[in-house]
Structure formats: structure tokens, C-alpha cells
Motif scaffolding. Structure first.
Motif, PDB file in Angstrom:
ATOM      1  N   GLU A 104       0.821  -1.202   0.000  1.00  0.00           N
ATOM      2  CA  GLU A 104       0.000   0.000   0.000  1.00  0.00           C
ATOM      3  C   GLU A 104       0.863   1.263   0.000  1.00  0.00           C
ATOM      4  O   GLU A 104       0.579   2.224  -0.709  1.00  0.00           O
ATOM      5  N   VAL A 105       1.928   1.214   0.782  1.00  0.00           N
ATOM      6  CA  VAL A 105       2.833   2.365   0.859  1.00  0.00           C
ATOM      7  C   VAL A 105       3.467   2.642  -0.511  1.00  0.00           C
ATOM      8  O   VAL A 105       3.568   3.785  -0.947  1.00  0.00           O
ATOM      9  N   VAL A 106       3.838   1.567  -1.201  1.00  0.00           N
ATOM     10  CA  VAL A 106       4.411   1.727  -2.538  1.00  0.00           C
ATOM     11  C   VAL A 106       3.365   2.315  -3.482  1.00  0.00           C
ATOM     12  O   VAL A 106       3.630   3.238  -4.240  1.00  0.00           O
ATOM     13  N   ALA A 107       2.147   1.780  -3.404  1.00  0.00           N
ATOM     14  CA  ALA A 107       1.070   2.233  -4.305  1.00  0.00           C
ATOM     15  C   ALA A 107       0.685   3.685  -4.054  1.00  0.00           C
ATOM     16  O   ALA A 107       0.152   4.358  -4.926  1.00  0.00           O
ATOM     17  N   LYS A 108       0.961   4.148  -2.825  1.00  0.00           N
ATOM     18  CA  LYS A 108       0.692   5.561  -2.510  1.00  0.00           C
ATOM     19  C   LYS A 108       1.783   6.473  -3.031  1.00  0.00           C
ATOM     20  O   LYS A 108       1.707   7.689  -2.901  1.00  0.00           O
ATOM     21  N   GLY A 109       2.846   5.878  -3.556  1.00  0.00           N
ATOM     22  CA  GLY A 109       3.965   6.695  -4.028  1.00  0.00           C
ATOM     23  C   GLY A 109       4.796   7.248  -2.893  1.00  0.00           C
ATOM     24  O   GLY A 109       5.439   8.277  -3.030  1.00  0.00           O
ATOM     25  N   ALA A 110       4.781   6.548  -1.741  1.00  0.00           N
ATOM     26  CA  ALA A 110       5.444   7.092  -0.565  1.00  0.00           C
ATOM     27  C   ALA A 110       6.859   6.549  -0.357  1.00  0.00           C
ATOM     28  O   ALA A 110       7.480   6.838   0.661  1.00  0.00           O
ATOM     29  N   MET A 111       7.353   5.753  -1.293  1.00  0.00           N
ATOM     30  CA  MET A 111       8.698   5.224  -1.135  1.00  0.00           C
ATOM     31  C   MET A 111       9.730   6.272  -1.551  1.00  0.00           C
ATOM     32  O   MET A 111       9.405   7.226  -2.255  1.00  0.00           O
ATOM     33  N   PRO A 112      10.988   6.087  -1.122  1.00  0.00           N
ATOM     34  CA  PRO A 112      11.995   7.112  -1.406  1.00  0.00           C
ATOM     35  C   PRO A 112      12.292   7.258  -2.904  1.00  0.00           C
ATOM     36  O   PRO A 112      12.006   6.360  -3.687  1.00  0.00           O
ATOM     37  N   PRO A 113      12.850   8.406  -3.255  1.00  0.00           N
ATOM     38  CA  PRO A 113      13.094   8.721  -4.650  1.00  0.00           C
ATOM     39  C   PRO A 113      14.096   7.811  -5.349  1.00  0.00           C
ATOM     40  O   PRO A 113      15.036   7.329  -4.741  1.00  0.00           O
ATOM     41  N   LEU A 114      13.877   7.621  -6.646  1.00  0.00           N
ATOM     42  CA  LEU A 114      14.794   6.880  -7.498  1.00  0.00           C
ATOM     43  C   LEU A 114      15.140   7.786  -8.669  1.00  0.00           C
ATOM     44  O   LEU A 114      14.282   8.500  -9.169  1.00  0.00           O
ATOM     45  N   VAL A 115      16.367   7.753  -9.091  1.00  0.00           N
ATOM     46  CA  VAL A 115      16.793   8.614 -10.195  1.00  0.00           C
ATOM     47  C   VAL A 115      17.475   7.772 -11.263  1.00  0.00           C
ATOM     48  O   VAL A 115      18.381   7.007 -10.957  1.00  0.00           O
ATOM     49  N   LEU A 116      17.006   7.891 -12.482  1.00  0.00           N
ATOM     50  CA  LEU A 116      17.639   7.229 -13.615  1.00  0.00           C
ATOM     51  C   LEU A 116      18.293   8.311 -14.469  1.00  0.00           C
ATOM     52  O   LEU A 116      17.622   9.224 -14.948  1.00  0.00           O
ATOM     53  N   VAL A 117      19.607   8.207 -14.617  1.00  0.00           N
ATOM     54  CA  VAL A 117      20.345   9.217 -15.380  1.00  0.00           C
ATOM     55  C   VAL A 117      20.502   8.752 -16.822  1.00  0.00           C
ATOM     56  O   VAL A 117      20.868   7.604 -17.066  1.00  0.00           O
TER      57      VAL A 117
END
Lengths: 151, 134
Positions: free
Chosen positions: B74-87
Motif C-alpha cells: 500500500e505504501v508503494v502504491a501511494k507513491g510514498a517510497m523514497p526517490p529513485l533517479v535514472l540518469v
């Protein structure tokens, strides 16, 4: 839940647009009644208040990073009246847009190394109570007219 | 050998779906796909980063109990996980390619701060920033 996030993402991407519940519910593919209730359950604030925090955050960034006239910032961030913008901005941040601008621009920042969205999230106002409620608590008994929170 | 972070994982609610997303849509390759009963250790790798694996892990028993797994999903689906960056070298080109492949973008490429960035989410809700290297 993933569907609700889609609605939140859409508000994030275009916070200057109007996002009435029917439109948000449609993005999420759920009923209006279900949407309003479940959005607050999921994200802790009702959708219109979430939108408000995004607009104030955006306005704050524009005040800080640009020299755009305040009236342009108000319209760019989704308000239709400068007066409403100024009033709600002060209610939420405790400062007028011009006060915030002069303070922020005097301060100087080193945020270039942080990806933009995280900077903006960090500057998002934490609206745990309704703006009208905040206004009531802040006012020292003077009965200022009720203003609709809906931007 | 080189020292440093070897594996870092994200939670996904469906590993098959995540595999299709990261491999077929984003161009990662599978590094390890090992099963032990219901448990599946799945990692993928960016073609330019042979020393780093991105784990695509399902919150599940025995690492977490069922209720915790539901909460994590649920936490993932809420978009509440920490940031990820693809360069990437070219944000707009990657945006075009990924969009055509069916990636759900939440922000189109914007030029600012001397770079170009866009945002997308994986099917579970993990949010990625797509940033053009400077």
C-alpha cells in the motif's frame, strides 16, 4: 490505491488547473463519493487541500526563483483573483507573497544538487488543518469573513 | 574487484509485471532470478552499470508477515517510497522511447537548472526521476 496515486500525480503535473472531485474521480476510475473518502484516507488530506499545498509550493518557488510579477504568479498557479491568492497565501505561510519573496531572495540557496521534485516537496506547506480553521485559530477574535477554501 | 553498493532493492507488488517493466520497457537485463519455494530473489541490471543490481522484491513471507506485506504494498502504491533517479544522456529521447513502450509518465520533460528532467512510475507505484546527465 494505485488509481488514487494517478489522480494525485495528475494534480502534481498540472496544479494550476481546476481539479474538482468529478474530474479526479474520473482519472482514478472510481465513483465520486468513493474518491473523496479514499483519497483522504490514503494521503491524509482531502484532495482540494492537497491541491492547495501544491499551488502554494509552486507559487513559493516562483517567488523565490523568478522576478515575475506577483499577479502573474497568482494566475500561473491557478488562482483567478490576486486578492484570494494573497489572502490564502498569508493564511498558510504566515507571510504575504512579497514578504516571502524578499526574505527568500536575500537568503541564497544551494539546492542545485538536489533533483527539483524533492526540493519542491521539501518546501510544500504541511496543511494538516483546513485553511479556514487555521485562519480561525490565528485570528485574535476578529471576525474576518468566511472564505471558501476551494481555490 | 570494485567495492561499493552491489544491490539495492525496491518493493514491487508483482515480480512478473516488474520484470516486464524493467527489462522490456526500460531496457534493464535480468541479473539473478532465483526461487526458493514461494520466495523469489530477482535483480536486474542497467546495461551501463555492471557492478550494480536493482532488486525487485515482493514484500512477502518469510521476510515480512502478511499484514506487513499488505501495508508495504500500500505504501508503494501511494507513491510514498523514497526517490529513485535514472540518469540518461538524452532525457527527451528516452522519454519518447519509454512512452512508446508504454511507460506511465507523470511529468513530461522540462528543461531547467541546466538539465532536462521527466518523471515516471513503475506499475507498483515507485516513482522515478529521469534526469539528463550534465
Amino acid at each position: 490505491m494505485r488509481r488514487l496515486l494517478r489522480a494525485k500525480d495528475r494534480m502534481d503535473a498540472a496544479s494550476h488547473e481546476a481539479w474538482p472531485v468529478p474530474r479526479l474521480a474520473k482519472v482514478s476510475g472510481v465513483s465520486e463519493a468513493h474518491f473523496a473518502r479514499s483519497f483522504k484516507d490514503a494521503f491524509g488530506v482531502p484532495p482540494h487541500r492537497y491541491l492547495l499545498t501544491r499551488r502554494i509550493e509552486r507559487a513559493t518557488a516562483l517567488l523565490r526563483d523568478t522576478d515575475l510579477p506577483i499577479i502573474n504568479i497568482a494566475f500561473q498557479t491557478g488562482w483567478t483573483s490576486l486578492g484570494t491568492f494573497g489572502r490564502i497565501f498569508r493564511d498558510i505561510t504566515g507571510e504575504s507573497p512579497s514578504e516571502l519573496r524578499s526574505r527568500e531572495q536575500a537568503a541564497g540557496h544551494a539546492l542545485e544538487q538536489v533533483p527539483h521534485c524533492f526540493v519542491s516537496a521539501a518546501h510544500r506547506p504541511d496543511l494538516t488543518i483546513a485553511v479556514s480553521e487555521k485562519r480561525r485559530r490565528d485570528s485574535t477574535g476578529n471576525a474576518s469573513g468566511e472564505t471558501e477554501e476551494v481555490p | 574487484m570494485s567495492q561499493g553498493v552491489g544491490v539495492s532493492g525496491i518493493y514491487v507488488h508483482d515480480q512478473d509485471e516488474a520484470l516486464v517493466f524493467y527489462v522490456d520497457k526500460l531496457g534493464f537485463s535480468v541479473h539473478t532470478d532465483a526461487r526458493n519455494g514461494d520466495y523469489r530473489w530477482l535483480t536486474v541490471q542497467h546495461p551501463d552499470q555492471p557492478t550494480f543490481q536493482l532488486g525487485l522484491f515482493k514484500p512477502q513471507q518469510p521476510t515480512v508477515d502478511e499484514a506487513t506485506a499488505a501495508t508495504l504494498n500500500e505504501v508503494v502504491a501511494k507513491g510514498a517510497m523514497p526517490p529513485l533517479v535514472l540518469v540518461v544522456d538524452d532525457c527527451r529521447a528516452s522519454y519518447d522511447r519509454f512512452s512508446k513502450a508504454g511507460v506511465e509518465f507523470t511529468q513530461e520533460p522540462i528543461e531547467r537548472y541546466g538539465s532536462v528532467d521527466a518523471s515516471f512510475r513503475d506499475p507498483s507505484g515507485n516513482g522515478w526521476k529521469l534526469i539528463q546527465g550534465r
